[in-house]
Write a protein that holds these residues in place. Sequence first.
Motif, PDB file in Angstrom:
ATOM      1  N   GLY A 138       0.776  -1.227   0.000  1.00 34.99           N
ATOM      2  CA  GLY A 138       0.000   0.000   0.000  1.00 34.99           C
ATOM      3  C   GLY A 138       0.807   1.277   0.000  1.00 34.99           C
ATOM      4  O   GLY A 138       0.245   2.375   0.082  1.00 34.99           O
ATOM      5  N   VAL A 139       2.121   1.187  -0.108  1.00 31.13           N
ATOM      6  CA  VAL A 139       2.985   2.366  -0.065  1.00 31.13           C
ATOM      7  C   VAL A 139       2.972   3.051  -1.431  1.00 31.13           C
ATOM      8  O   VAL A 139       3.245   2.417  -2.450  1.00 31.13           O
ATOM      9  CB  VAL A 139       4.432   1.974   0.329  1.00 31.13           C
ATOM     10  CG1 VAL A 139       5.390   3.130   0.130  1.00 31.13           C
ATOM     11  CG2 VAL A 139       4.463   1.482   1.761  1.00 31.13           C
ATOM     12  N   ASP A 140       2.660   4.357  -1.413  1.00 32.31           N
ATOM     13  CA  ASP A 140       2.699   5.110  -2.660  1.00 32.31           C
ATOM     14  C   ASP A 140       3.423   6.447  -2.510  1.00 32.31           C
ATOM     15  O   ASP A 140       3.287   7.338  -3.329  1.00 32.31           O
ATOM     16  CB  ASP A 140       1.299   5.319  -3.237  1.00 32.31           C
ATOM     17  CG  ASP A 140       0.408   6.166  -2.342  1.00 32.31           C
ATOM     18  OD1 ASP A 140       0.845   6.559  -1.237  1.00 32.31           O
ATOM     19  OD2 ASP A 140      -0.728   6.445  -2.745  1.00 32.31           O
ATOM     20  N   TYR A 141       4.221   6.576  -1.447  1.00 30.11           N
ATOM     21  CA  TYR A 141       5.015   7.792  -1.287  1.00 30.11           C
ATOM     22  C   TYR A 141       6.361   7.626  -1.978  1.00 30.11           C
ATOM     23  O   TYR A 141       6.634   6.599  -2.596  1.00 30.11           O
ATOM     24  CB  TYR A 141       5.169   8.178   0.191  1.00 30.11           C
ATOM     25  CG  TYR A 141       5.626   7.081   1.125  1.00 30.11           C
ATOM     26  CD1 TYR A 141       6.966   6.734   1.221  1.00 30.11           C
ATOM     27  CD2 TYR A 141       4.715   6.410   1.933  1.00 30.11           C
ATOM     28  CE1 TYR A 141       7.387   5.748   2.085  1.00 30.11           C
ATOM     29  CE2 TYR A 141       5.124   5.413   2.808  1.00 30.11           C
ATOM     30  CZ  TYR A 141       6.460   5.088   2.881  1.00 30.11           C
ATOM     31  OH  TYR A 141       6.874   4.105   3.740  1.00 30.11           O
ATOM     32  N   GLU A 142       7.199   8.656  -1.889  1.00 31.13           N
ATOM     33  CA  GLU A 142       8.468   8.695  -2.610  1.00 31.13           C
ATOM     34  C   GLU A 142       9.413   7.573  -2.170  1.00 31.13           C
ATOM     35  O   GLU A 142       9.636   7.375  -0.979  1.00 31.13           O
ATOM     36  CB  GLU A 142       9.180  10.027  -2.350  1.00 31.13           C
ATOM     37  CG  GLU A 142       8.401  11.243  -2.773  1.00 31.13           C
ATOM     38  CD  GLU A 142       9.064  12.510  -2.292  1.00 31.13           C
ATOM     39  OE1 GLU A 142      10.204  12.800  -2.734  1.00 31.13           O
ATOM     40  OE2 GLU A 142       8.444  13.203  -1.470  1.00 31.13           O
TER      41      GLU A 142
END
Length: 196
Positions: A138-142
């Motif tokens: 679920g990680v969608d950061y930089e």
Amino acid sequence: MKIARPRLLAGSLAVAALLVVTFVVAAANPGGDVLDARLADSREVIGFPDDGLANEDLQGDPLPLVTLSDRGGNDIDTASFLGQPLVVNFWFADCPPCAKELPGFAEAHAEFGDKVRFIGVNPRDSIEKMERFASERGVDYELYRDDFAEFTDAIGAVNFPITLFVTPEGRVIDQTGVIDADDLRTEILQLLEASA
């Protein structure tokens, strides 16, 4: 070859093995001191021992200024991260505690991403593996690669995962190892308070 007294042979081998074990234990503890693994006072635990077995304590230090690479192989200076509160998480795919905590980071990013910049730093995986692994959690950061482990070395990383909480000016106010979602929220609230 026929052994005339098998019980005698087995007994002799057992005694010899016992003597070897006794010798090894005695050599490992030459003073004969009683070894006790219990901690007399839990306050005596050193969180960041200076024996090479733990991560360096960066609390109060400036964020190291190094170069990372983005998914396209472009250089990104960590100085460009400054200007807003940062949560910098070091992880890699073959690290079970990293895998366990990443969904909590995804939740915290969804909750605080408009106030705090989340950065994922990976010193081991390919870009493809890093992005796939993070996306599955679920990680969608930089996300950035630490291709030559400059950042990892600069923070004195030994154990993973590591998370740094950094003020907009670039001062590390806290760092953690494995962290659950509730403790991550608490750390972020403290970071926001320190950054106000």
